[in-house]
Design a protein around this motif. Structure first.
Motif, mmCIF file in Angstrom:
data_model
loop_
_atom_site.group_PDB
_atom_site.id
_atom_site.type_symbol
_atom_site.label_atom_id
_atom_site.label_comp_id
_atom_site.label_asym_id
_atom_site.label_seq_id
_atom_site.Cartn_x
_atom_site.Cartn_y
_atom_site.Cartn_z
ATOM 1 N N PHE A 1 0.927 -0.831 0.339
ATOM 2 C CA PHE A 1 -0.142 -0.378 -0.030
ATOM 3 C C PHE A 1 1.078 1.421 0.469
ATOM 4 C CE2 PHE A 1 -2.817 3.426 1.799
ATOM 5 C CZ PHE A 1 -3.764 3.225 0.782
ATOM 6 N N ALA A 2 0.373 2.196 -1.415
ATOM 7 C CA ALA A 2 1.602 3.014 -0.823
ATOM 8 C C ALA A 2 0.863 4.814 -1.558
ATOM 9 C CB ALA A 2 2.727 2.927 -1.924
ATOM 10 N N HIS A 3 1.677 5.952 -1.430
ATOM 11 C CA HIS A 3 1.111 6.832 -1.986
ATOM 12 C C HIS A 3 1.743 7.170 -2.908
ATOM 13 C CE1 HIS A 3 0.000 6.638 2.288
ATOM 14 N NE2 HIS A 3 -1.173 6.933 1.996
ATOM 15 N N HIS A 4 1.513 6.861 -4.527
ATOM 16 C CA HIS A 4 2.258 7.399 -5.881
ATOM 17 C C HIS A 4 1.022 7.673 -6.622
ATOM 18 C CE1 HIS A 4 5.822 5.367 -4.489
ATOM 19 N NE2 HIS A 4 4.782 4.418 -4.480
ATOM 20 N N GLY A 5 0.989 9.515 -7.362
ATOM 21 C CA GLY A 5 0.164 9.778 -8.793
ATOM 22 C C GLY A 5 0.329 10.794 -8.789
ATOM 23 N N CYS A 6 -0.168 11.268 -9.652
ATOM 24 C CA CYS A 6 -0.199 12.984 -9.812
ATOM 25 C C CYS A 6 -1.021 13.321 -9.153
ATOM 26 C CB CYS A 6 0.141 13.013 -11.396
ATOM 27 S SG CYS A 6 1.627 12.231 -11.617
ATOM 28 N N LEU A 7 -2.473 13.077 -8.875
ATOM 29 C CA LEU A 7 -3.564 13.672 -8.261
ATOM 30 C C LEU A 7 -3.570 13.573 -6.735
ATOM 31 C CD1 LEU A 7 -6.158 11.922 -10.135
ATOM 32 C CD2 LEU A 7 -5.746 13.715 -10.739
ATOM 33 N N THR A 8 -4.239 14.748 -5.966
ATOM 34 C CA THR A 8 -3.548 14.857 -4.433
ATOM 35 C C THR A 8 -4.085 13.748 -4.543
ATOM 36 O OG1 THR A 8 -3.407 17.437 -5.251
ATOM 37 C CG2 THR A 8 -3.754 16.857 -2.501
ATOM 38 N N GLU A 9 -5.618 13.378 -4.122
ATOM 39 C CA GLU A 9 -6.736 11.959 -3.574
ATOM 40 C C GLU A 9 -5.684 11.105 -3.813
ATOM 41 O OE1 GLU A 9 -7.924 13.999 -6.812
ATOM 42 O OE2 GLU A 9 -8.383 15.396 -6.005
ATOM 43 N N GLU A 10 -4.587 11.025 -5.046
ATOM 44 C CA GLU A 10 -3.981 9.291 -4.993
ATOM 45 C C GLU A 10 -3.135 9.718 -3.980
ATOM 46 O OE1 GLU A 10 -4.017 8.133 -9.178
ATOM 47 O OE2 GLU A 10 -2.914 9.698 -9.297
ATOM 48 N N THR A 11 -2.191 10.921 -3.967
ATOM 49 C CA THR A 11 -0.929 10.607 -2.714
ATOM 50 C C THR A 11 -1.826 10.782 -1.472
ATOM 51 O OG1 THR A 11 -0.684 13.029 -3.460
ATOM 52 C CG2 THR A 11 0.244 12.272 -3.920
ATOM 53 N N LYS A 12 -3.012 11.472 -0.866
ATOM 54 C CA LYS A 12 -3.402 11.503 -0.077
ATOM 55 C C LYS A 12 -3.779 10.103 0.493
ATOM 56 C CE LYS A 12 -5.034 16.585 0.379
ATOM 57 N NZ LYS A 12 -5.371 17.177 0.470
ATOM 58 N N ILE A 13 -5.129 9.380 0.076
ATOM 59 C CA ILE A 13 -5.665 8.182 0.384
ATOM 60 C C ILE A 13 -4.265 7.027 -0.049
ATOM 61 C CG2 ILE A 13 -7.349 6.939 -1.000
ATOM 62 C CD1 ILE A 13 -8.594 9.733 -1.660
ATOM 63 N N GLY A 14 -3.955 7.745 -0.815
ATOM 64 C CA GLY A 14 -2.694 6.050 -1.207
ATOM 65 C C GLY A 14 -3.424 5.121 -2.048
ATOM 66 N N SER A 15 -2.483 4.034 -2.649
ATOM 67 C CA SER A 15 -3.874 2.157 -3.304
ATOM 68 C C SER A 15 -2.696 1.655 -3.411
ATOM 69 C CB SER A 15 -3.374 3.289 -5.074
ATOM 70 O OG SER A 15 -4.039 4.827 -5.360
ATOM 71 N N ASP A 16 -3.305 0.204 -3.526
ATOM 72 C CA ASP A 16 -2.611 -1.173 -3.963
ATOM 73 C C ASP A 16 -2.345 -1.337 -4.997
ATOM 74 O OD1 ASP A 16 -3.811 -1.870 -0.811
ATOM 75 O OD2 ASP A 16 -6.005 -2.120 -2.403
ATOM 76 N N TYR A 17 -0.862 -1.750 -4.634
ATOM 77 C CA TYR A 17 -0.259 -1.558 -5.556
ATOM 78 C C TYR A 17 0.754 -3.641 -5.850
ATOM 79 C CZ TYR A 17 0.348 3.632 -6.102
ATOM 80 O OH TYR A 17 -0.047 4.438 -6.705
ATOM 81 N N ARG A 18 0.942 -3.641 -6.243
ATOM 82 C CA ARG A 18 1.736 -5.196 -6.828
ATOM 83 C C ARG A 18 3.282 -4.961 -7.492
ATOM 84 N NH1 ARG A 18 0.301 -10.586 -10.366
ATOM 85 N NH2 ARG A 18 2.201 -11.069 -10.410
ATOM 86 N N VAL A 19 3.944 -5.758 -6.968
ATOM 87 C CA VAL A 19 5.085 -5.523 -7.650
ATOM 88 C C VAL A 19 5.796 -7.044 -7.988
ATOM 89 C CG1 VAL A 19 7.954 -4.396 -7.544
ATOM 90 C CG2 VAL A 19 5.963 -3.386 -6.455
#
Length: 122
Positions: free
Chosen positions: A12-30
């Motif tokens: 779970f991390a906070h990547h993205g160009c949208l402000t909401e993405e960096t605040k809320i965060g998202s699930d990632y697979r690496v």
């Protein structure tokens, strides 16, 4: 030459160009793949003679928690660290997928893939 794969590292991390993405965060697979020579470790049976996948997982997790705008940026950090910190690795491929990206529509994931080889010194 051999291959080690560490697949489906869930973060779970906070990547993205949208402000909401960096605040809320998202699930990632690496997904990570490294090429290295396993001849010594196959004979010695010593962890010190191979590439430790615990080390690989740790680098992915450490770099994924540092927020970035672009997945390409975090992928480059992962690749660079692995090549700099583990001399046995000759080639690294990393795939980073953002699950359920906020791009409008029913999209399971978006994925970037980066591959780099160790540069040979003359």
């Amino acid at each position: 030459m051999g291959i080690i794969k560490v697949e489906n590292i869930r973060v779970f991390a906070h990547h993205g160009c949208l402000t909401e993405e960096t605040k809320i965060g998202s699930d990632y697979r690496v997904d990570l793949k490294v090429n290295a020579d396993f001849q010594a470790s196959a004979i010695s049976d010593l962890l010190s003679d191979t590439v430790d996948y615990v080390f690989l997982n740790r680098i992915v997790r450490e770099e994924m928690v540092k927020p970035t705008h672009l997945l390409e940026t975090v992928a480059k950090r992962i690749v660079t660290r692995i090549l700099n910190e583990e001399k046995k690795v000759q080639k690294v491929t990393v795939k980073i997928s953002k699950l359920n990206p906020p791009i409008g529509g029913d999209v399971e994931m978006v994925t970037i893939k980066m591959t780099e080889k160790r540069k040979k010194h003359l």
